[in-house]
Write a protein that holds these residues in place. Structure first.
Motif, PDB file in Angstrom:
ATOM      1  N   LYS A  71       0.834  -1.201   0.000  1.00 33.24           N
ATOM      2  CA  LYS A  71       0.000   0.000   0.000  1.00 33.24           C
ATOM      3  C   LYS A  71       0.871   1.254   0.000  1.00 33.24           C
ATOM      4  O   LYS A  71       0.632   2.200  -0.758  1.00 33.24           O
ATOM      5  N   ALA A  72       1.883   1.265   0.849  1.00 35.78           N
ATOM      6  CA  ALA A  72       2.769   2.426   0.932  1.00 35.78           C
ATOM      7  C   ALA A  72       3.492   2.649  -0.385  1.00 35.78           C
ATOM      8  O   ALA A  72       3.648   3.788  -0.833  1.00 35.78           O
ATOM      9  N   HIS A  73       3.901   1.577  -1.007  1.00 34.03           N
ATOM     10  CA  HIS A  73       4.606   1.704  -2.279  1.00 34.03           C
ATOM     11  C   HIS A  73       3.679   2.265  -3.359  1.00 34.03           C
ATOM     12  O   HIS A  73       4.079   3.118  -4.158  1.00 34.03           O
ATOM     13  N   SER A  74       2.435   1.797  -3.365  1.00 27.76           N
ATOM     14  CA  SER A  74       1.504   2.282  -4.389  1.00 27.76           C
ATOM     15  C   SER A  74       1.141   3.751  -4.167  1.00 27.76           C
ATOM     16  O   SER A  74       0.898   4.484  -5.119  1.00 27.76           O
ATOM     17  N   LEU A  75       1.112   4.184  -2.897  1.00 31.83           N
ATOM     18  CA  LEU A  75       0.806   5.587  -2.601  1.00 31.83           C
ATOM     19  C   LEU A  75       2.042   6.472  -2.658  1.00 31.83           C
ATOM     20  O   LEU A  75       1.931   7.692  -2.733  1.00 31.83           O
ATOM     21  N   GLY A  76       3.214   5.861  -2.544  1.00 31.34           N
ATOM     22  CA  GLY A  76       4.468   6.584  -2.689  1.00 31.34           C
ATOM     23  C   GLY A  76       4.869   7.461  -1.521  1.00 31.34           C
ATOM     24  O   GLY A  76       5.511   8.480  -1.708  1.00 31.34           O
TER      25      GLY A  76
END
Length: 111
Positions: A71-76
């Motif tokens: 999730k963090a990676h997709s939201l950056g």
């Protein structure tokens, strides 16, 4: 591996009881116990329930970390390399626990 050769042998009552007891303590069959011993591995006793509870907790934590990372990676908005490093360390920790408690130990046979 195909097992096509049958071997039959006799044990004393004491030896048969010892083999059965040791295989049960390790959580494997008597045949598996003999095969491990033939290949110079010393089977480990099956860990108690505390170990399995710790493993369940560790898997749950790892799963949560993985979901958060995705999730963090997709939201950056997280340091992906640092999170990857933490996850790698977690995986090594998990593998070391499994190696310590579950995997059989290879013994050197003196010739």
């Amino acid at each position: 591996m195909r097992k096509g050769i049958k071997k039959q042998f006799w044990l004393s009552e004491k030896d048969a009881a010892d083999l059965k007891q040791k295989a049960q303590r390790c959580g494997i069959t008597e045949t598996a116990m003999i095969r491990m011993l033939l290949h110079s591995y010393e089977p480990r006793e099956k860990p108690d329930e505390r170990f399995y509870e710790a493993m369940r907790e560790m898997y749950a934590i790892g799963n949560s970390l993985n979901q958060l990372a995705r999730k963090a990676h997709s939201l950056g908005f997280i340091d992906a390399p640092k999170l990857r490093k933490v996850l790698t360390a977690y995986q090594h920790f998990q593998a070391s626990i499994e190696a310590e408690f579950l995997r059989p130990v290879k013994k050197e046979i003196k010739k």
